[in-house]
Design a protein around this motif. Structure first.
Motif, PDB file in Angstrom:
ATOM      1  N   ILE A  72       0.841  -1.205   0.000  1.00 59.81           N
ATOM      2  CA  ILE A  72       0.000   0.000   0.000  1.00 59.81           C
ATOM      3  C   ILE A  72       0.873   1.250   0.000  1.00 59.81           C
ATOM      4  O   ILE A  72       0.643   2.186  -0.775  1.00 59.81           O
ATOM      5  CB  ILE A  72      -0.970  -0.003   1.199  1.00 59.81           C
ATOM      6  CG1 ILE A  72      -2.014  -1.111   1.008  1.00 59.81           C
ATOM      7  CG2 ILE A  72      -1.642   1.356   1.366  1.00 59.81           C
ATOM      8  CD1 ILE A  72      -2.872  -1.360   2.223  1.00 59.81           C
ATOM      9  N   ALA A  73       1.885   1.252   0.858  1.00 60.56           N
ATOM     10  CA  ALA A  73       2.771   2.422   0.914  1.00 60.56           C
ATOM     11  C   ALA A  73       3.481   2.613  -0.421  1.00 60.56           C
ATOM     12  O   ALA A  73       3.550   3.732  -0.942  1.00 60.56           O
ATOM     13  CB  ALA A  73       3.780   2.264   2.050  1.00 60.56           C
ATOM     14  N   GLY A  74       4.002   1.532  -0.979  1.00 57.11           N
ATOM     15  CA  GLY A  74       4.718   1.629  -2.248  1.00 57.11           C
ATOM     16  C   GLY A  74       3.839   2.099  -3.390  1.00 57.11           C
ATOM     17  O   GLY A  74       4.277   2.845  -4.269  1.00 57.11           O
ATOM     18  N   SER A  75       2.576   1.689  -3.383  1.00 54.73           N
ATOM     19  CA  SER A  75       1.682   2.077  -4.476  1.00 54.73           C
ATOM     20  C   SER A  75       1.293   3.544  -4.432  1.00 54.73           C
ATOM     21  O   SER A  75       0.830   4.091  -5.425  1.00 54.73           O
ATOM     22  CB  SER A  75       0.412   1.214  -4.451  1.00 54.73           C
ATOM     23  OG  SER A  75      -0.402   1.564  -3.355  1.00 54.73           O
ATOM     24  N   THR A  76       1.491   4.184  -3.278  1.00 54.87           N
ATOM     25  CA  THR A  76       1.120   5.597  -3.148  1.00 54.87           C
ATOM     26  C   THR A  76       2.327   6.511  -2.983  1.00 54.87           C
ATOM     27  O   THR A  76       2.166   7.714  -2.804  1.00 54.87           O
ATOM     28  CB  THR A  76       0.196   5.796  -1.928  1.00 54.87           C
ATOM     29  OG1 THR A  76       0.897   5.402  -0.738  1.00 54.87           O
ATOM     30  CG2 THR A  76      -1.073   4.989  -2.077  1.00 54.87           C
ATOM     31  N   GLY A  77       3.527   5.930  -2.999  1.00 58.07           N
ATOM     32  CA  GLY A  77       4.733   6.731  -2.825  1.00 58.07           C
ATOM     33  C   GLY A  77       4.985   7.130  -1.376  1.00 58.07           C
ATOM     34  O   GLY A  77       5.807   7.987  -1.092  1.00 58.07           O
ATOM     35  N   ALA A  78       4.281   6.500  -0.454  1.00 60.76           N
ATOM     36  CA  ALA A  78       4.446   6.831   0.966  1.00 60.76           C
ATOM     37  C   ALA A  78       5.544   5.979   1.584  1.00 60.76           C
ATOM     38  O   ALA A  78       6.000   4.995   1.007  1.00 60.76           O
ATOM     39  CB  ALA A  78       3.126   6.585   1.706  1.00 60.76           C
ATOM     40  N   GLN A  79       5.950   6.352   2.763  1.00 65.12           N
ATOM     41  CA  GLN A  79       6.903   5.564   3.541  1.00 65.12           C
ATOM     42  C   GLN A  79       6.131   4.844   4.629  1.00 65.12           C
ATOM     43  O   GLN A  79       5.094   5.326   5.091  1.00 65.12           O
ATOM     44  CB  GLN A  79       7.958   6.468   4.175  1.00 65.12           C
ATOM     45  CG  GLN A  79       8.833   7.168   3.164  1.00 65.12           C
ATOM     46  CD  GLN A  79       9.817   8.097   3.856  1.00 65.12           C
ATOM     47  OE1 GLN A  79       9.630   8.488   4.984  1.00 65.12           O
ATOM     48  NE2 GLN A  79      10.872   8.448   3.138  1.00 65.12           N
ATOM     49  N   CYS A  80       6.644   3.688   5.042  1.00 66.59           N
ATOM     50  CA  CYS A  80       5.947   2.953   6.098  1.00 66.59           C
ATOM     51  C   CYS A  80       6.945   2.319   7.050  1.00 66.59           C
ATOM     52  O   CYS A  80       8.105   2.105   6.705  1.00 66.59           O
ATOM     53  CB  CYS A  80       5.037   1.881   5.510  1.00 66.59           C
ATOM     54  SG  CYS A  80       5.917   0.517   4.727  1.00 66.59           S
ATOM     55  N   GLU A  81       6.464   2.050   8.223  1.00 60.77           N
ATOM     56  CA  GLU A  81       7.234   1.325   9.225  1.00 60.77           C
ATOM     57  C   GLU A  81       6.262   0.365   9.897  1.00 60.77           C
ATOM     58  O   GLU A  81       5.174   0.757  10.314  1.00 60.77           O
ATOM     59  CB  GLU A  81       7.795   2.297  10.259  1.00 60.77           C
ATOM     60  CG  GLU A  81       8.541   1.621  11.378  1.00 60.77           C
ATOM     61  CD  GLU A  81       9.002   2.604  12.438  1.00 60.77           C
ATOM     62  OE1 GLU A  81       9.115   2.186  13.597  1.00 60.77           O
ATOM     63  OE2 GLU A  81       9.230   3.791  12.113  1.00 60.77           O
ATOM     64  N   LEU A  82       6.631  -0.909   9.973  1.00 64.05           N
ATOM     65  CA  LEU A  82       5.777  -1.902  10.598  1.00 64.05           C
ATOM     66  C   LEU A  82       6.455  -2.427  11.850  1.00 64.05           C
ATOM     67  O   LEU A  82       7.588  -2.897  11.807  1.00 64.05           O
ATOM     68  CB  LEU A  82       5.493  -3.070   9.651  1.00 64.05           C
ATOM     69  CG  LEU A  82       4.680  -4.224  10.218  1.00 64.05           C
ATOM     70  CD1 LEU A  82       3.257  -3.770  10.543  1.00 64.05           C
ATOM     71  CD2 LEU A  82       4.664  -5.398   9.263  1.00 64.05           C
ATOM     72  N   SER A  83       5.766  -2.309  12.953  1.00 60.85           N
ATOM     73  CA  SER A  83       6.215  -2.885  14.211  1.00 60.85           C
ATOM     74  C   SER A  83       5.255  -4.011  14.531  1.00 60.85           C
ATOM     75  O   SER A  83       4.057  -3.784  14.687  1.00 60.85           O
ATOM     76  CB  SER A  83       6.197  -1.822  15.313  1.00 60.85           C
ATOM     77  OG  SER A  83       6.496  -2.409  16.553  1.00 60.85           O
ATOM     78  N   TYR A  84       5.755  -5.238  14.600  1.00 62.20           N
ATOM     79  CA  TYR A  84       4.886  -6.397  14.756  1.00 62.20           C
ATOM     80  C   TYR A  84       5.393  -7.244  15.911  1.00 62.20           C
ATOM     81  O   TYR A  84       6.576  -7.553  15.994  1.00 62.20           O
ATOM     82  CB  TYR A  84       4.899  -7.229  13.462  1.00 62.20           C
ATOM     83  CG  TYR A  84       3.901  -8.351  13.455  1.00 62.20           C
ATOM     84  CD1 TYR A  84       2.652  -8.175  12.885  1.00 62.20           C
ATOM     85  CD2 TYR A  84       4.195  -9.584  14.023  1.00 62.20           C
ATOM     86  CE1 TYR A  84       1.721  -9.201  12.878  1.00 62.20           C
ATOM     87  CE2 TYR A  84       3.265 -10.616  14.022  1.00 62.20           C
ATOM     88  CZ  TYR A  84       2.038 -10.413  13.443  1.00 62.20           C
ATOM     89  OH  TYR A  84       1.115 -11.432  13.448  1.00 62.20           O
ATOM     90  N   SER A  85       4.516  -7.610  16.810  1.00 63.66           N
ATOM     91  CA  SER A  85       4.912  -8.508  17.896  1.00 63.66           C
ATOM     92  C   SER A  85       3.906  -9.642  18.001  1.00 63.66           C
ATOM     93  O   SER A  85       2.701  -9.434  17.854  1.00 63.66           O
ATOM     94  CB  SER A  85       5.007  -7.754  19.226  1.00 63.66           C
ATOM     95  OG  SER A  85       3.765  -7.221  19.586  1.00 63.66           O
ATOM     96  N   GLN A  86       4.415 -10.842  18.229  1.00 63.91           N
ATOM     97  CA  GLN A  86       3.561 -12.016  18.416  1.00 63.91           C
ATOM     98  C   GLN A  86       2.969 -11.930  19.812  1.00 63.91           C
ATOM     99  O   GLN A  86       3.667 -12.116  20.794  1.00 63.91           O
ATOM    100  CB  GLN A  86       4.387 -13.301  18.284  1.00 63.91           C
ATOM    101  CG  GLN A  86       4.956 -13.534  16.921  1.00 63.91           C
ATOM    102  CD  GLN A  86       3.974 -14.204  15.983  1.00 63.91           C
ATOM    103  OE1 GLN A  86       2.885 -14.618  16.362  1.00 63.91           O
ATOM    104  NE2 GLN A  86       4.350 -14.297  14.723  1.00 63.91           N
ATOM    105  N   GLN A  87       1.696 -11.621  19.911  1.00 62.92           N
ATOM    106  CA  GLN A  87       1.095 -11.445  21.224  1.00 62.92           C
ATOM    107  C   GLN A  87       0.101 -12.532  21.587  1.00 62.92           C
ATOM    108  O   GLN A  87      -0.003 -12.896  22.745  1.00 62.92           O
ATOM    109  CB  GLN A  87       0.383 -10.092  21.298  1.00 62.92           C
ATOM    110  CG  GLN A  87       1.333  -8.935  21.234  1.00 62.92           C
ATOM    111  CD  GLN A  87       0.608  -7.614  21.351  1.00 62.92           C
ATOM    112  OE1 GLN A  87      -0.566  -7.511  21.041  1.00 62.92           O
ATOM    113  NE2 GLN A  87       1.300  -6.597  21.803  1.00 62.92           N
ATOM    114  N   TYR A  88      -0.661 -13.025  20.658  1.00 59.96           N
ATOM    115  CA  TYR A  88      -1.752 -13.923  20.980  1.00 59.96           C
ATOM    116  C   TYR A  88      -1.472 -15.318  20.447  1.00 59.96           C
ATOM    117  O   TYR A  88      -1.427 -15.529  19.246  1.00 59.96           O
ATOM    118  CB  TYR A  88      -3.068 -13.394  20.398  1.00 59.96           C
ATOM    119  CG  TYR A  88      -3.403 -12.030  20.937  1.00 59.96           C
ATOM    120  CD1 TYR A  88      -3.863 -11.873  22.236  1.00 59.96           C
ATOM    121  CD2 TYR A  88      -3.217 -10.890  20.167  1.00 59.96           C
ATOM    122  CE1 TYR A  88      -4.149 -10.620  22.753  1.00 59.96           C
ATOM    123  CE2 TYR A  88      -3.502  -9.638  20.675  1.00 59.96           C
ATOM    124  CZ  TYR A  88      -3.965  -9.512  21.964  1.00 59.96           C
ATOM    125  OH  TYR A  88      -4.243  -8.278  22.477  1.00 59.96           O
TER     126      TYR A  88
END
Length: 179
Positions: A72-88
């Motif tokens: 999604i970010a790449g298709s709009t020229g935006a930058q993104c950062e994903l922080s993901y943690s295994q919680q459940y």
């Protein structure tokens, strides 16, 4: 959003039905108390949970989420950062505990459903089952009239469930100690 690469019951799903999401539009020029639908924010934060019916599907969730976010970010020229943690964790009943629970249920109730639909609302119990064998199940607290389901602000415990619930658990304890 649901990834089309997986079977619906096996892999993780990223949906607003199974996860609680928050969407924050930050640094918008409008005042914090006002709503401006025509102003694009400088930063957007999305928070949520991902749940899965199997450990393999749970492990597949992070790369799937990363692909969606980066796409999604790449298709709009935006930058993104994903922080993901295994919680459940995934809830996995012990086979022997499930058999014991079923036999106690048959002794107490008129009807026992041994293959109910899967649900993603039991992560608190899933944590317990990671440390100790056990079985999660429902004793039947009644219908979800007017959205009065468990974990909702309107939940109304059915006191009529107390006698058969107590009988079930007493039967379960007796069966466990006699085996």
């Amino acid at each position: 959003m649901v990834d089309d690469c997986f079977e619906p019951m096996g892999p993780p799903s990223v949906t607003n039905q199974d996860a609680v999401f928050e969407l924050f539009a930050e640094d918008a020029p409008a005042a914090k108390d006002s709503v401006a639908y025509n102003v694009l924010p400088n930063k957007v934060t999305i928070r949520g949970t991902v749940r899965a019916f199997s450990p393999d599907a749970r492990a597949a969730a992070e790369p799937l989420m990363r692909r969606i976010v980066e796409g999604i970010a790449g298709s709009t020229g935006a930058q993104c950062e994903l922080s993901y943690s295994q919680q459940y964790p995934t809830l996995i009943n012990s086979v022997s505990s499930a058999r014991l629970a079923e036999s106690a249920g048959i002794a107490v109730f008129q009807k026992v459903e041994t293959s109910p639909p899967q649900t993603m609302i039991v992560e608190d119990f899933a944590f317990m089952l990671e440390d100790r064998p056990g079985c999660y199940g429902w004793i039947g607290n009644g219908p979800d009239n007017d959205g009065r389901i468990l974990h909702s602000a309107w939940f109304d415990f059915n006191d009529g469930a107390l006698p058969f619930g107590a009988s079930y658990f007493a039967t379960l304890v007796e069966a466990k100690h006699s085996s």
